[in-house]
Design an enzyme around this catalytic site. Structure first.
Site, short mmCIF file in Angstrom:
data_model
loop_
_atom_site.label_atom_id
_atom_site.label_comp_id
_atom_site.label_asym_id
_atom_site.label_seq_id
_atom_site.Cartn_x
_atom_site.Cartn_y
_atom_site.Cartn_z
N THR A 71 -8.72 -27.96 -33.99
CA THR A 71 -9.74 -28.53 -35.11
C THR A 71 -9.60 -30.13 -35.04
O THR A 71 -10.29 -30.12 -34.96
CB THR A 71 -9.02 -28.29 -36.38
OG1 THR A 71 -8.50 -26.03 -36.65
CG2 THR A 71 -9.52 -28.87 -37.64
N ASN A 153 -12.99 -15.84 -31.87
CA ASN A 153 -11.89 -15.86 -32.63
C ASN A 153 -11.94 -14.49 -32.96
O ASN A 153 -11.25 -13.93 -33.39
CB ASN A 153 -11.71 -16.63 -33.57
CG ASN A 153 -12.90 -17.29 -34.14
OD1 ASN A 153 -13.65 -17.80 -33.41
ND2 ASN A 153 -13.09 -17.51 -35.51
N GLN A 181 -9.51 -19.15 -27.78
CA GLN A 181 -9.46 -18.16 -27.49
C GLN A 181 -8.91 -17.50 -25.95
O GLN A 181 -8.56 -16.90 -25.77
CB GLN A 181 -10.13 -17.20 -28.30
CG GLN A 181 -10.25 -17.35 -29.57
CD GLN A 181 -8.78 -16.88 -30.51
OE1 GLN A 181 -8.66 -15.86 -29.85
NE2 GLN A 181 -8.95 -16.79 -31.97
N SER A 201 -5.28 -25.02 -28.65
CA SER A 201 -4.82 -25.13 -29.32
C SER A 201 -3.05 -24.18 -28.95
O SER A 201 -3.63 -22.32 -27.94
CB SER A 201 -4.61 -24.39 -30.59
OG SER A 201 -4.82 -24.71 -31.32
N HIS A 203 -0.81 -22.18 -30.04
CA HIS A 203 -0.52 -20.69 -30.92
C HIS A 203 -1.58 -19.89 -30.49
O HIS A 203 -0.57 -18.54 -30.53
CB HIS A 203 -0.22 -20.67 -32.31
CG HIS A 203 -1.47 -21.17 -32.92
ND1 HIS A 203 -2.22 -20.36 -33.70
CD2 HIS A 203 -2.02 -22.49 -32.96
CE1 HIS A 203 -3.27 -21.10 -35.01
NE2 HIS A 203 -3.20 -22.45 -33.76
N THR A 238 2.53 -41.07 -34.13
CA THR A 238 3.74 -40.73 -32.94
C THR A 238 3.39 -39.21 -32.85
O THR A 238 3.25 -38.05 -33.39
CB THR A 238 5.35 -40.93 -33.94
OG1 THR A 238 5.10 -42.14 -34.60
CG2 THR A 238 6.21 -40.42 -33.17
N CYS A 330 -11.19 -13.40 -46.60
CA CYS A 330 -10.64 -12.94 -46.45
C CYS A 330 -9.03 -13.81 -47.95
O CYS A 330 -9.25 -14.72 -47.64
CB CYS A 330 -9.48 -12.32 -46.36
SG CYS A 330 -8.28 -10.82 -46.50
N1 PLP Z 1 -11.56 -22.12 -32.27
C1 PLP Z 1 -11.25 -21.03 -32.42
C2 PLP Z 1 -11.81 -20.13 -31.71
C3 PLP Z 1 -9.85 -20.24 -33.04
O1 PLP Z 1 -9.58 -19.34 -32.59
C4 PLP Z 1 -9.02 -21.30 -33.70
C5 PLP Z 1 -7.86 -20.51 -34.91
O2 PLP Z 1 -7.59 -19.83 -35.17
C6 PLP Z 1 -9.38 -22.62 -34.05
C7 PLP Z 1 -10.52 -23.05 -33.37
C8 PLP Z 1 -8.71 -23.75 -34.53
O3 PLP Z 1 -7.33 -23.72 -34.25
P1 PLP Z 1 -5.98 -24.42 -34.81
O4 PLP Z 1 -6.08 -23.92 -36.40
O5 PLP Z 1 -4.53 -24.20 -34.15
O6 PLP Z 1 -6.76 -26.05 -35.40
#
Ligand code: PLP
Length: 395
Positions: A71, A153, A181, A201, A203, A238, A330
């Site tokens: 983001t 996503n 993704q 990202s 995660h 930081t 949701c």
């Molecule tokens: N873009 C896509 C395609 C995503 O799937 C996501 C998170 O699910 C994001 C952007 C945003 O990532 P973050 O919430 O880690 O900033």
């Protein structure tokens, strides 16, 4: 048993990642900008992590700005490019199926009183995929940036970013891709691709939440949006050292895993077995997104169950220890289907009952078996409860 078919890799911590982050917190609680030895030890860990991430997408470490996630990377990319370009460059081309990090930013830029930006959205087909042939008609001298996600996503649909990037390059227009993704799930060679900016990202590849990066092609005149001395003056603040180190370890582990294409085929085989079994057992169910081989990420299955509300289904699945996520808005109390499914023209009855199931490298056959057992029962219960509700009976 707990079944995690949720949010791609985000519900599965990798023990190597957790261990490295724990050690960082316990032993290297120092500011990487400090001159003292402990600070410099933390700096070294941050830079090693940057190296690992750079290797994952085949670039040089200095092309990466470490951020709090996609983001933030997206905002830095869009706003930093607009600041760098002359005011005549007042158009951004994107798609209606982007993550909200881009969809909402685009709306905010459209309404910016100081410098309103025109947003042009490429049309998508029923699978949510753009056609590169639609781009030339939209690309004129006012365009500052084109942004198209690499994979969706909600549905896993893969966009033709190579030809789109190539057209942008030919026209001298900056091309950004939201690869959140894609990175860690598929090999990436950003140096060989016509990509100027790429957001990711951690995660989404078993790294920690709140850590990510923006790739910036060398010599791209991106302006600083968040000021400060860190990240060579390109993103102040930081560093989240434990998060960065966790991302680096996640990148290393992902590299290893990606080296064997058979491992991805295994996940695809599980996803296909899951999907086929649900389609066979649950009538009035559809797959949202492309189904041809190679057109969709191998881990994602977005299923629309007609006559069911996705929120109710998710709650019932959660009671049965199955985690999944909605394709609809949701939790907002709204039954509005997701804008992505709407843009694809998914019929409302299916869009309202759409759920995204996503597998990862840790998903087991036993989890898939359990999901195949539980999901049809839950859909059946919800449908029959609905059929017996006073409103329906009286209708
Ligand atoms: N873009 C896509 C395609 C995503 O799937 C996501 C998170 O699910 C994001 C952007 C945003 O990532 P973050 O919430 O880690 O900033």
């Amino acid at each position: 048993m707990n079944v995690y078919l949720d949010s791609n890799a985000t519900t599965r911590p990798d023990p190597r990642v957790v261990d490295a982050m724990g050690r960082m917190l316990a032993e290297q609680w120092h500011n990487p900008s400090s001159i003292h030895r402990q600070g410099q030890a933390a700096r070294q860990k941050v830079e090693l992590a940057r190296h690992a991430l750079a290797k994952l997408i085949n670039t040089l470490p200095r092309t990466l700005i470490l951020t709090s996630g996609a983001t933030e990377s997206i905002s830095i990319a869009f706003r930093g490019m607009l600041m760098a370009l002359p005011p005549e460059k007042r158009t951004i081309i994107t798609t209606p199926v982007e993550h909200e990090a881009i969809r909402d930013l685009a709306i905010a830029l459209e309404h910016d009183a100081n410098r309103p930006i025109e947003i042009r959205r490429m049309p998508v087909d029923a699978n949510g995929v753009v056609n590169p042939d639609d781009l030339p008609a939209l690309l004129d001298d006012s365009v500052a940036l084109v942004s198209v996600q690499w994979a969706n996503n909600e549905t896993g649909a893969i966009q033709p970013i190579e030809p789109i990037g190539a057209m942008c390059r030919e026209k001298g227009v900056v091309f950004h891709t939201d690869a959140t993704q894609w990175v860690g799930k598929m090999p990436v060679d950003v140096s060989a691709a016509p990509i100027d900016l790429l957001s990711l990202s951690a995660h989404k590849f078993h790294g920690p939440k709140g850590s990510g990066a923006l790739y910036v092609r060398p010599r791209l005149p991106l302006k600083t949006v968040i000021h400060g001395s860190q990240e060579r003056g390109r993103r102040g603040g930081t560093e989240n050292t434990a998060g960065v180190v966790g991302m680096g370890v996640a990148a290393e582990v992902a590299m290893e895993w990606l080296a064997d294409p058979g491992a991805r085929q295994e996940v695809a085989r599980r996803r296909d077995r899951f999907e086929q079994s649900i389609l066979e057992r649950v009538p009035d169910t559809r797959v949202n997104g492309p189904t041809e081989p190679g057109a969709r990420l191998y881990n994602t299955s977005n299923l629309g169950f007609a006559g069911v509300e996705s929120e109710a289904l998710l709650l019932m699945l959660s009671e049965r220890d199955l985690c999944a996520s909605a394709g609809a808005a949701c939790g907002s109390g709204s039954l509005e289907p997701s804008p992505i499914l709407q843009a694809m023209g998914v019929p409302v009855a299916y869009a309202q009952g759409s759920v995204r199931f996503s597998l990862c490298r840790e998903t087991t056959d036993a989890e898939v078996d359990e999901a195949i057992r539980v999901i049809p029962e839950c859909v059946e219960r919800l449908r029959s409860a609905d059929a017996n509700s006073p409103a329906t009976v009286g209708a």
